[in-house]
Scaffold this motif. Sequence first.
Motif, PDB file in Angstrom:
ATOM      1  N   ILE A 106       0.859  -1.120   0.028  1.00  0.00           N
ATOM      2  CA  ILE A 106      -0.039  -0.165   0.093  1.00  0.00           C
ATOM      3  C   ILE A 106       0.920   1.237  -0.117  1.00  0.00           C
ATOM      4  O   ILE A 106       0.570   2.146  -0.684  1.00  0.00           O
ATOM      5  CB  ILE A 106      -0.975   0.155   1.214  1.00  0.00           C
ATOM      6  CG1 ILE A 106      -2.253  -1.039   1.018  1.00  0.00           C
ATOM      7  CG2 ILE A 106      -1.622   1.187   1.436  1.00  0.00           C
ATOM      8  CD1 ILE A 106      -2.855  -1.326   2.295  1.00  0.00           C
ATOM      9  N   LEU A 107       1.877   1.324   0.793  1.00  0.00           N
ATOM     10  CA  LEU A 107       2.994   2.363   0.958  1.00  0.00           C
ATOM     11  C   LEU A 107       3.617   2.649  -0.491  1.00  0.00           C
ATOM     12  O   LEU A 107       3.673   3.700  -1.023  1.00  0.00           O
ATOM     13  CB  LEU A 107       4.069   2.174   2.011  1.00  0.00           C
ATOM     14  CG  LEU A 107       3.256   2.351   3.373  1.00  0.00           C
ATOM     15  CD1 LEU A 107       4.258   2.217   4.451  1.00  0.00           C
ATOM     16  CD2 LEU A 107       2.886   3.770   3.476  1.00  0.00           C
ATOM     17  N   ALA A 108       4.021   1.575  -0.989  1.00  0.00           N
ATOM     18  CA  ALA A 108       4.668   1.836  -2.444  1.00  0.00           C
ATOM     19  C   ALA A 108       3.672   2.456  -3.160  1.00  0.00           C
ATOM     20  O   ALA A 108       3.912   3.012  -4.137  1.00  0.00           O
ATOM     21  CB  ALA A 108       5.236   0.252  -2.806  1.00  0.00           C
ATOM     22  N   LEU A 109       2.305   1.925  -3.418  1.00  0.00           N
ATOM     23  CA  LEU A 109       1.484   2.209  -4.261  1.00  0.00           C
ATOM     24  C   LEU A 109       0.973   3.665  -4.149  1.00  0.00           C
ATOM     25  O   LEU A 109       0.968   4.527  -4.912  1.00  0.00           O
ATOM     26  CB  LEU A 109       0.101   1.485  -4.300  1.00  0.00           C
ATOM     27  CG  LEU A 109      -1.177   1.737  -5.282  1.00  0.00           C
ATOM     28  CD1 LEU A 109      -0.181   1.587  -6.675  1.00  0.00           C
ATOM     29  CD2 LEU A 109      -2.246   0.916  -4.956  1.00  0.00           C
ATOM     30  N   ALA A 110       1.140   4.331  -2.873  1.00  0.00           N
ATOM     31  CA  ALA A 110       0.944   5.498  -2.445  1.00  0.00           C
ATOM     32  C   ALA A 110       2.030   6.177  -2.912  1.00  0.00           C
ATOM     33  O   ALA A 110       1.659   7.469  -3.400  1.00  0.00           O
ATOM     34  CB  ALA A 110       0.652   5.667  -0.917  1.00  0.00           C
ATOM     35  N   PHE A 111       3.147   5.861  -2.598  1.00  0.00           N
ATOM     36  CA  PHE A 111       4.406   6.785  -3.065  1.00  0.00           C
ATOM     37  C   PHE A 111       4.451   6.662  -4.496  1.00  0.00           C
ATOM     38  O   PHE A 111       4.395   7.953  -5.186  1.00  0.00           O
ATOM     39  CB  PHE A 111       5.800   5.932  -2.750  1.00  0.00           C
ATOM     40  CG  PHE A 111       7.100   6.396  -3.162  1.00  0.00           C
ATOM     41  CD1 PHE A 111       7.507   7.820  -2.659  1.00  0.00           C
ATOM     42  CD2 PHE A 111       7.606   5.991  -4.429  1.00  0.00           C
ATOM     43  CE1 PHE A 111       8.489   8.141  -3.158  1.00  0.00           C
ATOM     44  CE2 PHE A 111       8.727   6.896  -4.694  1.00  0.00           C
ATOM     45  CZ  PHE A 111       9.154   7.949  -4.275  1.00  0.00           C
ATOM     46  N   LEU A 112       3.905   5.958  -5.433  1.00  0.00           N
ATOM     47  CA  LEU A 112       4.058   5.923  -6.640  1.00  0.00           C
ATOM     48  C   LEU A 112       2.821   6.922  -7.199  1.00  0.00           C
ATOM     49  O   LEU A 112       3.210   7.657  -8.177  1.00  0.00           O
ATOM     50  CB  LEU A 112       3.717   4.429  -7.357  1.00  0.00           C
ATOM     51  CG  LEU A 112       3.445   4.501  -9.046  1.00  0.00           C
ATOM     52  CD1 LEU A 112       4.768   4.839  -9.493  1.00  0.00           C
ATOM     53  CD2 LEU A 112       3.017   3.250  -9.506  1.00  0.00           C
ATOM     54  N   ILE A 113       1.733   6.909  -6.720  1.00  0.00           N
ATOM     55  CA  ILE A 113       0.694   7.882  -7.181  1.00  0.00           C
ATOM     56  C   ILE A 113       1.076   9.320  -6.750  1.00  0.00           C
ATOM     57  O   ILE A 113       0.830  10.124  -7.639  1.00  0.00           O
ATOM     58  CB  ILE A 113      -0.468   7.442  -6.226  1.00  0.00           C
ATOM     59  CG1 ILE A 113      -1.200   6.307  -7.115  1.00  0.00           C
ATOM     60  CG2 ILE A 113      -1.649   8.498  -6.356  1.00  0.00           C
ATOM     61  CD1 ILE A 113      -2.498   5.608  -5.899  1.00  0.00           C
ATOM     62  N   SER A 114       1.676   9.364  -5.662  1.00  0.00           N
ATOM     63  CA  SER A 114       2.298  10.774  -5.318  1.00  0.00           C
ATOM     64  C   SER A 114       3.282  11.253  -6.145  1.00  0.00           C
ATOM     65  O   SER A 114       3.307  12.348  -6.556  1.00  0.00           O
ATOM     66  CB  SER A 114       3.036  10.741  -3.638  1.00  0.00           C
ATOM     67  OG  SER A 114       2.021  10.398  -2.846  1.00  0.00           O
ATOM     68  N   ALA A 115       4.357  10.299  -6.679  1.00  0.00           N
ATOM     69  CA  ALA A 115       5.267  10.711  -7.491  1.00  0.00           C
ATOM     70  C   ALA A 115       4.836  11.240  -8.769  1.00  0.00           C
ATOM     71  O   ALA A 115       5.115  12.045  -9.443  1.00  0.00           O
ATOM     72  CB  ALA A 115       6.274   9.620  -7.805  1.00  0.00           C
ATOM     73  N   ILE A 116       3.779  10.369  -9.268  1.00  0.00           N
ATOM     74  CA  ILE A 116       3.298  10.887 -10.625  1.00  0.00           C
ATOM     75  C   ILE A 116       2.374  12.352 -10.387  1.00  0.00           C
ATOM     76  O   ILE A 116       2.422  13.123 -11.392  1.00  0.00           O
ATOM     77  CB  ILE A 116       2.058   9.665 -10.992  1.00  0.00           C
ATOM     78  CG1 ILE A 116       2.651   8.635 -11.536  1.00  0.00           C
ATOM     79  CG2 ILE A 116       1.252  10.377 -12.303  1.00  0.00           C
ATOM     80  CD1 ILE A 116       1.882   7.177 -11.581  1.00  0.00           C
ATOM     81  N   GLY A 117       1.721  12.483  -9.313  1.00  0.00           N
ATOM     82  CA  GLY A 117       1.016  13.677  -8.904  1.00  0.00           C
ATOM     83  C   GLY A 117       2.093  14.860  -8.916  1.00  0.00           C
ATOM     84  O   GLY A 117       1.812  16.092  -9.625  1.00  0.00           O
ATOM     85  N   LEU A 118       3.269  14.587  -8.237  1.00  0.00           N
ATOM     86  CA  LEU A 118       4.231  15.693  -8.296  1.00  0.00           C
ATOM     87  C   LEU A 118       4.785  16.004  -9.633  1.00  0.00           C
ATOM     88  O   LEU A 118       4.933  17.080  -9.980  1.00  0.00           O
ATOM     89  CB  LEU A 118       5.190  15.110  -7.465  1.00  0.00           C
ATOM     90  CG  LEU A 118       6.504  16.114  -7.241  1.00  0.00           C
ATOM     91  CD1 LEU A 118       5.927  17.486  -6.569  1.00  0.00           C
ATOM     92  CD2 LEU A 118       7.626  15.678  -6.116  1.00  0.00           C
ATOM     93  N   ALA A 119       4.949  14.962 -10.335  1.00  0.00           N
ATOM     94  CA  ALA A 119       5.742  15.100 -11.850  1.00  0.00           C
ATOM     95  C   ALA A 119       4.669  15.965 -12.533  1.00  0.00           C
ATOM     96  O   ALA A 119       5.111  16.815 -13.451  1.00  0.00           O
ATOM     97  CB  ALA A 119       5.665  13.744 -12.291  1.00  0.00           C
ATOM     98  N   LEU A 120       3.162  15.754 -12.626  1.00  0.00           N
ATOM     99  CA  LEU A 120       2.266  16.436 -13.507  1.00  0.00           C
ATOM    100  C   LEU A 120       2.261  17.968 -12.831  1.00  0.00           C
ATOM    101  O   LEU A 120       2.168  18.862 -13.570  1.00  0.00           O
ATOM    102  CB  LEU A 120       0.988  15.842 -13.064  1.00  0.00           C
ATOM    103  CG  LEU A 120       0.730  14.558 -13.728  1.00  0.00           C
ATOM    104  CD1 LEU A 120      -0.536  13.862 -13.539  1.00  0.00           C
ATOM    105  CD2 LEU A 120       0.950  14.451 -15.324  1.00  0.00           C
TER     106      LEU A 120
END
Length: 147
Positions: A106-120
């Motif tokens: 779950i933490l890995a998935l949350a990190f991935l979603i956050s990284a994509i959001g930050l990149a956008l």
Amino acid sequence: MALELELTQRQREVAEGLVAGKNIPTIAEELGITESRVNQIVRALKDRFKVETQAGIAATFRRSSATEIHSADEVAEEFADHSADETLVPDYLNGPNATVNRVTAILALAFLISAIGLALVLFATTMSDASDGKVEIEGQGDRPIST
């Protein structure tokens, strides 16, 4: 009421091996036949039972071999005995460290979603800063955008 299936002795032996969770090489070795022959029997059982997997063969054979069930308690007990064998949850998410592994996933998935959001957000900010409300027309420099 049990399902009645007419199987050859060899088909029964292969199906029993699959119910026991054995793989093709192990079944072949135990029965003293080739893996190719076991695969032929497995294909025939899939066609016969109208299933697509070895787990489907095992489940169908198990049901066909079951005795009559008379009460809801016996139905629940029968289901409990077999449901653990047919789980779709990988062992690393369902074993002794399941909680740690699930939290990590779950933490890995949350990190991935956050990284994509930050990149956008960074991309949008960069694009906004680059135009800065002006459009460059070739040879004429920056001009304000008129609306």
